[in-house]
Design a protein around this motif. Structure first.
Motif, PDB file in Angstrom:
ATOM      1  N   LEU A  74       0.824  -1.210   0.000  1.00  0.00           N
ATOM      2  CA  LEU A  74       0.000   0.000   0.000  1.00  0.00           C
ATOM      3  C   LEU A  74       0.856   1.257   0.000  1.00  0.00           C
ATOM      4  N   PRO A  75       0.382   2.320  -0.656  1.00  0.00           N
ATOM      5  CA  PRO A  75       1.197   3.525  -0.792  1.00  0.00           C
ATOM      6  C   PRO A  75       1.336   4.322   0.501  1.00  0.00           C
ATOM      7  N   VAL A  76       2.531   4.859   0.699  1.00  0.00           N
ATOM      8  CA  VAL A  76       2.802   5.867   1.721  1.00  0.00           C
ATOM      9  C   VAL A  76       3.439   7.013   0.946  1.00  0.00           C
ATOM     10  N   PRO A  77       2.670   8.082   0.682  1.00  0.00           N
ATOM     11  CA  PRO A  77       3.157   9.152  -0.199  1.00  0.00           C
ATOM     12  C   PRO A  77       4.424   9.837   0.316  1.00  0.00           C
ATOM     13  N   LEU A  86      -1.480  -0.208   9.792  1.00  0.00           N
ATOM     14  CA  LEU A  86      -2.602  -0.921   9.193  1.00  0.00           C
ATOM     15  C   LEU A  86      -3.355  -1.718  10.231  1.00  0.00           C
ATOM     16  N   GLU A  87      -4.683  -1.595  10.238  1.00  0.00           N
ATOM     17  CA  GLU A  87      -5.515  -2.346  11.177  1.00  0.00           C
ATOM     18  C   GLU A  87      -6.839  -2.717  10.538  1.00  0.00           C
ATOM     19  N   SER A  88      -7.446  -3.738  11.108  1.00  0.00           N
ATOM     20  CA  SER A  88      -8.766  -4.192  10.691  1.00  0.00           C
ATOM     21  C   SER A  88      -9.487  -4.692  11.925  1.00  0.00           C
ATOM     22  N   ASN A  89     -10.758  -4.375  12.050  1.00  0.00           N
ATOM     23  CA  ASN A  89     -11.527  -4.902  13.179  1.00  0.00           C
ATOM     24  C   ASN A  89     -12.173  -6.238  12.839  1.00  0.00           C
ATOM     25  N   GLN A  90     -11.888  -6.771  11.651  1.00  0.00           N
ATOM     26  CA  GLN A  90     -12.508  -8.017  11.215  1.00  0.00           C
ATOM     27  C   GLN A  90     -11.564  -9.219  11.297  1.00  0.00           C
ATOM     28  N   LEU A  93      -4.242  -9.184  11.502  1.00  0.00           N
ATOM     29  CA  LEU A  93      -3.249  -9.088  10.432  1.00  0.00           C
ATOM     30  C   LEU A  93      -1.859  -9.279  11.016  1.00  0.00           C
ATOM     31  N   PRO A  94      -0.971  -9.896  10.250  1.00  0.00           N
ATOM     32  CA  PRO A  94       0.418  -9.901  10.711  1.00  0.00           C
ATOM     33  C   PRO A  94       0.915  -8.459  10.730  1.00  0.00           C
ATOM     34  N   ALA A  95       1.906  -8.177  11.532  1.00  0.00           N
ATOM     35  CA  ALA A  95       2.413  -6.814  11.632  1.00  0.00           C
ATOM     36  C   ALA A  95       2.794  -6.285  10.252  1.00  0.00           C
ATOM     37  N   LEU A 108       3.655   0.192   2.500  1.00  0.00           N
ATOM     38  CA  LEU A 108       3.255  -0.556   3.682  1.00  0.00           C
ATOM     39  C   LEU A 108       2.915  -1.970   3.213  1.00  0.00           C
ATOM     40  N   GLN A 109       3.638  -2.967   3.721  1.00  0.00           N
ATOM     41  CA  GLN A 109       3.513  -4.353   3.261  1.00  0.00           C
ATOM     42  C   GLN A 109       2.864  -5.219   4.342  1.00  0.00           C
ATOM     43  N   THR A 110       1.908  -6.050   3.939  1.00  0.00           N
ATOM     44  CA  THR A 110       1.320  -7.037   4.838  1.00  0.00           C
ATOM     45  C   THR A 110       0.723  -8.166   4.007  1.00  0.00           C
ATOM     46  N   GLN A 111       0.163  -9.148   4.700  1.00  0.00           N
ATOM     47  CA  GLN A 111      -0.437 -10.299   4.013  1.00  0.00           C
ATOM     48  C   GLN A 111      -1.721 -10.702   4.725  1.00  0.00           C
ATOM     49  N   ILE A 112      -2.745 -10.985   3.942  1.00  0.00           N
ATOM     50  CA  ILE A 112      -3.983 -11.575   4.465  1.00  0.00           C
ATOM     51  C   ILE A 112      -3.836 -13.074   4.251  1.00  0.00           C
TER      52      ILE A 112
END
Length: 130
Positions: A74-77, A86-90, A93-95, A108-112
């Protein structure tokens, strides 16, 4: 004798299962958060230094099977700093980690880990304008 062979062949073709596949739809939106508190969000096209930009990513699996190990970048300008990770209430997520590309761009890198068929997630993060 020909009729039973044809009806058996037709039954086989009709009952052959289709291959299930995930089909992801992603939508990234941004809102200006003037006081960086998340209480007032504006649909503006520019932010001033000290203000925050809140990003919301909607990820939906429209397919008929689960999507596994979905990698997000995800972009960080430029001229901003990560304010809220990054967070989700559902889902858990890994850090998420901030990485710099070879061209100097921050992402910003993560994986679902798994997104089931017809499941939708909303992920949020914010950056502050320097």
């Amino acid at each position: 004798m020909l009729k039973p062979v044809l009806s058996g062949l037709v039954l086989l073709l009709i009952s052959y299962p289709a291959v299930a596949q995930p089909e992801l739809e992603l939508e990234l939106t941004q809102l200006i958060d003037p006081n960086c508190q998340g209480t007032v969000l504006l649909a503006d096209s520019s932010a001033e230094p000290g203000q925050c930009i809140r990003y919301q990513l909607r990820v939906q699996n429209l397919g008929s099977s689960a999507a596994q190990a979905v990698n997000l970048s995800l972009p960080v300008p430029q001229h901003t700093t990560l304010k809220q990770n990054l967070e989700s209430n559902q889902v858990d997520l890994p850090a998420a980690r901030l990485q710099t590309t070879a061209s100097g761009e921050q992402r910003l890198q993560t994986q679902i880990e798994q997104l089931d068929a017809h499941q939708e997630l909303t992920l949020n993060y914010s950056v502050q304008v320097l």
